[in-house]
Enzyme design. Structure first.
Site, PDB file in Angstrom:
ATOM      1  N   ASP A 182       0.864  -1.175   0.000  1.00 56.98           N
ATOM      2  CA  ASP A 182       0.000   0.000   0.000  1.00 56.98           C
ATOM      3  C   ASP A 182       0.906   1.233   0.000  1.00 56.98           C
ATOM      4  O   ASP A 182       1.566   1.535   0.996  1.00 56.98           O
ATOM      5  CB  ASP A 182      -0.888  -0.042   1.243  1.00 56.98           C
ATOM      6  CG  ASP A 182      -1.688   1.233   1.467  1.00 56.98           C
ATOM      7  OD1 ASP A 182      -1.511   2.210   0.709  1.00 56.98           O
ATOM      8  OD2 ASP A 182      -2.485   1.264   2.435  1.00 56.98           O
TER       9      ASP A 182
ATOM     10  N   GLN B 197       0.615   6.507   1.130  1.00 58.62           N
ATOM     11  CA  GLN B 197       1.314   7.562   1.859  1.00 58.62           C
ATOM     12  C   GLN B 197       2.803   7.643   1.504  1.00 58.62           C
ATOM     13  O   GLN B 197       3.499   8.509   2.035  1.00 58.62           O
ATOM     14  CB  GLN B 197       1.163   7.339   3.372  1.00 58.62           C
ATOM     15  CG  GLN B 197      -0.263   7.366   3.862  1.00 58.62           C
ATOM     16  CD  GLN B 197      -0.923   8.729   3.718  1.00 58.62           C
ATOM     17  OE1 GLN B 197      -0.247   9.767   3.663  1.00 58.62           O
ATOM     18  NE2 GLN B 197      -2.243   8.744   3.666  1.00 58.62           N
TER      19      GLN B 197
ATOM     20  N   LYS C 177      -3.792  12.157  -3.097  1.00 58.27           N
ATOM     21  CA  LYS C 177      -2.815  12.473  -2.048  1.00 58.27           C
ATOM     22  C   LYS C 177      -1.504  12.992  -2.637  1.00 58.27           C
ATOM     23  O   LYS C 177      -0.609  13.398  -1.898  1.00 58.27           O
ATOM     24  CB  LYS C 177      -2.552  11.240  -1.184  1.00 58.27           C
ATOM     25  CG  LYS C 177      -3.796  10.726  -0.454  1.00 58.27           C
ATOM     26  CD  LYS C 177      -3.475   9.474   0.344  1.00 58.27           C
ATOM     27  CE  LYS C 177      -4.757   8.815   0.868  1.00 58.27           C
ATOM     28  NZ  LYS C 177      -5.426   9.589   1.908  1.00 58.27           N
TER      29      LYS C 177
END
Length: 406
Positions: free
Chosen positions: A199, A202, A225
């Site tokens: 993932d 971030q 993001k």
């Protein structure tokens, strides 16, 4: 040259006021603001180019197709995928993870095991729980220590011939902790044949990604993001794996032939891109990559790390503050609470009155909050356009909240 003012000038929203104060936007882990260059690409698509892709011989359709496929190539280079068709457009990280968990259903059976970690966002927990419900597989969770650091000794214990999936984030959205995914991948490759899912929601906004060097099987991230529109994202998967697995959605675009007797599927990437895509958003995602490359990803990383170091140093001067993951390697996020203040949202509301936008609550990571025996935290998260002066305003606001609430 890294010119912070020149960068800020590219984000028109930063000129606005909130509650009569200049906006200080420190909620970038939830979504980043968009530079004018990205917004202009969105506007240009709908005013000059609007057409469906891959389906028409007319000029607008062909031009739209060319622009979206150019964006795919930009994203291929952005993560250093071997092939552009290994880049699948999605709505974001959550859809990417659900897609992977669904197409792996036939690869698991009762008592197989899926390994995740305590540091996961709910979107990297729930899809695997659903997969366990469908197949009878079991979920195993790598624990963390009091600093929020993964205890990889447990990974060594968990890995076996029963392990079919290992899925972890590269950076924790709640704490900003940078996980040693290279070590996790190496351990997994040595001890099992499991699919490895990373993932990158971030991590993609903050530092350079190289999926070939990582040697992961899947890598997912969101556009919104990293300065792109909402509803955009990427699933990377290795060619041989994606070709061998079944499709996710059925419909237009993902077929080679379709009849009432049966259907054959299109090749990559279209096999996993059923229906009309977010064409304008996908093109703008390529523009966001252009923006990041122009600034320089090393410059972005260095600036954001300097902001984090400065923010932590200033906040720790406040008596009674607790920063979670303080001693761990982190990027982009400082997550904290004030002693004696039971509800993090109270701090967030006071900061908002000062024009400072932060995120409060459990950040879709309830297991982390349960581990620390808290309901939530105040999370300030940084992007390339943030400044040291804005951190000073954050610290001033936390001082004010402490005085009012303590």
């Amino acid at each position: 040259m890294f010119d912070i003012q020149e960068i800020r000038n590219q984000f028109s929203i930063l000129d606005r006021e909130v509650n009569g104060k200049p906006l200080v936007y420190l909620d970038n882990a939830a979504t980043s603001q968009k530079p004018d260059s990205v917004l202009e690409v969105c506007h240009a698509y709908y005013t000059e180019l609007n057409a469906n892709v891959h389906r028409g011989i007319h000029t607008l359709s062909q031009l739209a197709t060319e622009e979206m496929e150019l964006s795919r190539k930009k994203l291929q280079r952005f993560i250093n995928a071997e092939h552009d068709f290994e880049v699948i457009f999605t709505k974001g990280t959550t859809e990417g993870l659900n897609l992977i968990a669904y197409i792996l259903t036939q690869k698991l059976q009762k008592d197989d095991e899926i390994i995740i970690s305590y540091l996961e966002h709910h979107s990297n927990i729930v899809p695997w729980q659903l997969l366990c419900e469908r197949t009878g597989a079991k979920l195993r969770v790598i624990p963390i220590d009091e600093n929020g650091v993964l205890q990889l000794d447990y990974l060594d214990q968990f890995l076996s011939e029963k392990t079919k999936v290992v899925s972890v984030n590269q950076v924790s959205n709640a704490l900003g902790i940078v996980n040693p995914v290279e070590e996790i991948i190496a351990k997994t490759r040595k001890n099992s044949d499991a699919y490895i899912v990373i993932d990158g929601a971030q991590s993609a906004p903050h530092f350079t990604i190289d999926v070939q060097k990582l040697d992961c099987d899947f890598f997912v991230f969101s556009g919104h993001k990293m300065y792109a529109p909402m509803g955009t994202g990427v699933l990377y998967g290795k060619r041989e794996i994606l070709e061998a697995l079944p499709p996710f959605h059925g419909g237009g675009e993902m077929i080679a032939t379709c009849s009432f007797d049966g259907t054959t599927y299109a090749g990559l990437p279209f096999k996993y891109e059923a229906g009309t895509p977010n064409v304008g958003g996908n093109i703008a995602l390529g523009a966001a990559v252009d923006f990041m490359n122009k600034v320089g990803r090393e410059n972005i990383q260095n600036h954001e790390n300097a902001l984090l170091e400065y923010a932590q140093r200033q906040l720790l001067e406040i008596e009674g503050i607790k920063i979670y993951g303080e001693k761990a390697k982190r990027t982009g996020v400082v997550s904290f609470n004030l002693e004696g203040v039971g509800i993090s949202s109270d701090v967030g509301m006071i900061l908002d009155k000062m024009g400072v936008a932060v995120r409060t609550g459990h950040h879709c990571t309830q297991p982390i909050m349960d581990f620390f025996n808290i309901a939530g935290t105040v999370r300030a998260s940084f992007a390339v356009y943030n400044t040291f002066a804005e951190i000073d305003l954050l610290v001033e606001g936390v001082h004010k909240a402490k005085k009012m609430l303590g």
